[in-house]
Design a protein around this motif. Structure first.
Motif, PDB file in Angstrom:
ATOM      1  N   GLN A 316      15.418 -31.830  -9.594  1.00  0.00           N
ATOM      2  CA  GLN A 316      16.452 -30.914  -9.116  1.00  0.00           C
ATOM      3  C   GLN A 316      17.595 -31.658  -8.407  1.00  0.00           C
ATOM      4  O   GLN A 316      17.981 -31.309  -7.297  1.00  0.00           O
ATOM      5  N   ARG A 318      21.143 -32.178  -7.213  1.00  0.00           N
ATOM      6  CA  ARG A 318      22.208 -31.176  -7.076  1.00  0.00           C
ATOM      7  C   ARG A 318      23.531 -31.746  -6.579  1.00  0.00           C
ATOM      8  O   ARG A 318      24.584 -31.203  -6.885  1.00  0.00           O
ATOM      9  N   ILE A 333      17.099 -31.320  -4.434  1.00  0.00           N
ATOM     10  CA  ILE A 333      16.915 -30.176  -3.544  1.00  0.00           C
ATOM     11  C   ILE A 333      15.815 -29.273  -4.080  1.00  0.00           C
ATOM     12  O   ILE A 333      15.935 -28.698  -5.172  1.00  0.00           O
ATOM     13  N   GLU A 334      14.736 -29.150  -3.309  1.00  0.00           N
ATOM     14  CA  GLU A 334      13.640 -28.255  -3.646  1.00  0.00           C
ATOM     15  C   GLU A 334      13.580 -27.126  -2.622  1.00  0.00           C
ATOM     16  O   GLU A 334      14.434 -27.030  -1.735  1.00  0.00           O
ATOM     17  N   GLU A 335      12.566 -26.283  -2.734  1.00  0.00           N
ATOM     18  CA  GLU A 335      12.513 -25.085  -1.904  1.00  0.00           C
ATOM     19  C   GLU A 335      12.427 -25.411  -0.418  1.00  0.00           C
ATOM     20  O   GLU A 335      13.148 -24.838   0.399  1.00  0.00           O
ATOM     21  N   SER A 338      14.482 -31.542   0.906  1.00  0.00           N
ATOM     22  CA  SER A 338      15.557 -32.201   0.169  1.00  0.00           C
ATOM     23  C   SER A 338      15.420 -33.703   0.375  1.00  0.00           C
ATOM     24  O   SER A 338      15.153 -34.165   1.492  1.00  0.00           O
ATOM     25  N   LYS A 359      18.289 -27.160   2.816  1.00  0.00           N
ATOM     26  CA  LYS A 359      19.057 -27.376   1.591  1.00  0.00           C
ATOM     27  C   LYS A 359      20.517 -27.675   1.946  1.00  0.00           C
ATOM     28  O   LYS A 359      21.257 -26.772   2.335  1.00  0.00           O
ATOM     29  N   GLU A 361      24.458 -28.306   1.458  1.00  0.00           N
ATOM     30  CA  GLU A 361      25.492 -27.911   0.500  1.00  0.00           C
ATOM     31  C   GLU A 361      26.542 -29.002   0.327  1.00  0.00           C
ATOM     32  O   GLU A 361      27.318 -28.978  -0.635  1.00  0.00           O
ATOM     33  N   GLN A 374      24.709 -27.797   6.277  1.00  0.00           N
ATOM     34  CA  GLN A 374      23.806 -26.695   5.942  1.00  0.00           C
ATOM     35  C   GLN A 374      24.564 -25.369   5.978  1.00  0.00           C
ATOM     36  O   GLN A 374      25.291 -25.077   6.932  1.00  0.00           O
TER      37      GLN A 374
END
Length: 524
Positions: A316, A318, A333-335, A338, A359, A361, A374
């Motif tokens: 993942q 990102r 990025i996972e649930e 990161s 996560k 941004e 964040q």
């Protein structure tokens, strides 16, 4: 004796008649002698307006509390200003007596607007009042067409579209009156290859006839597509969305600014989220997604073959940024976790740097630390965290679009919700001091070791202004008015590269143009 008595009776009767006549005429004489009642007043402001939206004389009631406040627009007058001689009242009529001024060298065509406060009580209902502008030493100029009608005719006849307000002046050379209209950075709907123009028009204000017009091209078409990255004075990286019988595709292209050549680099059925040149332009990093998983690719300049570099255990990726020409940073990025990793182009190896429990941004890095941003639900501002060792994190501020300017300086935007604007914050990590640029900034970018470019959203027009800010000396230099808040700026040649969606164009891809910024003067 009888004759004398008869004469006396006649004289007496005549006197009585005359007495009756004088009584009957008294009211009539009073009416004849009625005068206009002078009103005391105060002039709050006089402006020579050149808006020309409404060119007929009129009086508007602004408010009536204790005193009546009026705005008198006097129509188009050739003058250097006006004065009010007096204001009078007769029944329901309020008369405003105007004199024009003719100071040498200051005479112009404009609409004088006078803000007046009547300082005596008016007992009549407002809707019953009639206002009369009495011109004592001039006649207002009446035009067949007002500004709005003239502009609508120009838009229709020349097939242009503007999202900004043109500059309009009214002049009187000799015995004619001319509308002088100047458009900047507008769309010419009939010129696909160079649609952005400056346009000047002269119109006879008495007849509406167009006397002269001149189009000046300010743009050159490059291709259709979405801008992704830029190497100043060298290359542009962009993608196209295309549909054919085999489905929908996204295609990555490189445009060579020096040779004007375009090269197809990569084609995918997935969405290309981002693509970045390496600092020395030896590689292109590509991040694509199919809504479930993401993949990273590297395309070497020498063979233009895409190599998948997504780590087996990190599916993942990102966010990504180049550190140098051989090192790519990216975040998986996972649930609940990161992970920041690097990829080395020389040995084709990945390396884990650190993990965080949210996560991000946005992110950035320097030799002295990291920035992670964040998101906060339903707000423009986000939490900005900084760390020197990748373990201990400090919340710096709230904001967005955060970057290292140098090893000790962080810049970011901060939304001021009450004022509905974004200001640029500049934070010194050593002194812990924070200063700001108080403009309404839509976007910014790092130009070089001394300068930041930023783009301000203009309040009155639906456009933007490009500025250059010198970090060491602290001065701001306006460069050009533009119609996009995203631009790649070639400072050496004063050229900008933008992607726009022209009006009425039905196209999945915007159109990419180069723009001559020297032709986009700054409005004071």
């Amino acid at each position: 004796m009888k004759k004398i008595l008869f004469l006396l009776i006649i004289v007496l009767f005549t006197s009585l008649l005359n007495g009756c006549n004088s009584v009957d005429k008294k009211p009539f004489n009073i009416m004849e002698k009625r005068h206009e009642e002078k009103l005391s007043f105060r002039i709050e402001n006089i402006v020579l307006s050149k808006g020309f939206q409404s060119t007929d004389p009129n009086v508007e009631i602004l408010k009536k509390n204790n005193n009546l406040k009026l705005l008198a627009s006097l129509g188009i007058v050739e003058s250097s200003g006006v004065t009010i001689d007096k204001i009078t009242k007769l029944d329901n009529n309020i008369n405003i007596y105007i004199n024009r001024l003719l100071d040498e060298g200051k005479v112009q065509l404009a609409i004088p607007q006078v803000m007046i406060e009547i300082q005596e009580p008016i007992v009549e209902k407002l809707e019953s009042l009639n206002f009369n502008i009495i011109n004592q030493n001039y006649e207002p100029i009446y035009l067949k067409f007002n500004k709005k009608q003239i502009l609508n005719n120009i838009y229709s006849q020349f097939k242009i579209s503007s999202n900004t307000i043109p500059t309009v002046t009214l002049t009187k050379p000799k015995d004619t009156i001319i509308w002088n209209i100047s458009f900047q950075n507008i769309y010419d709907k009939e010129n696909y290859k160079s649609p952005l123009i400056n346009f000047n028009v002269k119109v006879d204000a008495l007849t509406g006839e167009i006397i002269d017009s001149k189009k000046d091209n300010i743009s050159s078409y490059i291709d259709d597509g979405h801008l992704l990255d830029y190497i100043p004075s060298n290359h542009i990286l962009y993608k196209k969305q295309e549909v054919n019988k085999d489905g929908e595709f996204e295609i990555l292209w490189v445009y060579d600014i020096k040779t004007n050549e375009k090269h197809k680099i990569y084609t995918s059925k997935n969405k290309i989220q981002s693509a970045l040149f390496s600092p020395e332009n030896n590689y292109i990093a590509i991040l694509e997604s199919d809504n479930k998983e993401s993949d990273l690719y590297i395309v070497p300049k020498e063979n233009k073959i895409a190599y998948k570099i997504t780590p087996t255990n990190y599916l993942q990726p990102r966010l990504m940024k180049w550190k140098d020409d051989n090192t790519l940073y990216f975040i998986n990025i996972e649930e609940n976790r990161s992970t920041l990793l690097t990829y080395n182009t020389n040995d084709n190896e990945h390396k884990q740097i650190l993990t965080i429990d949210f996560k991000p941004e946005e992110f950035d890095f320097s030799e002295k630390g990291f920035i992670f941003v964040q998101g906060i639900k339903d707000t423009i501002n986000k939490k900005i965290f900084i760390s020197e060792n990748g373990v201990d994190f400090e919340e710096l501020d709230i904001g967005f679009n955060s970057k290292f300017y140098d090893e000790n300086t962080i810049v970011y935007l901060k939304n001021v919700e009450k004022e509905n604007k974004n200001i640029l914050q500049i934070y010194n990590m050593e002194s812990k001091e924070n200063k700001d640029l108080d403009y309404n900034i839509s976007n910014y970018f790092l130009l070089n070791n001394e300068n930041i470019g930023f783009i301000e959203k203009n309040t009155c027009n639906n456009d933007y202004t490009l500025y250059r800010y010198n970090m060491s000396q602290g001065y701001v230099l306006p460069i050009a008015n533009i119609n996009s808040d995203k631009i790649y700026y070639d400072q050496a040649n004063n050229i900008g590269y933008i992607a726009l969606n022209p009006p009425s164009e039905e196209n999945k891809n915007p159109l990419i143009y180069s723009i001559d910024l020297s032709k986009l003067a700054i409005s004071n």
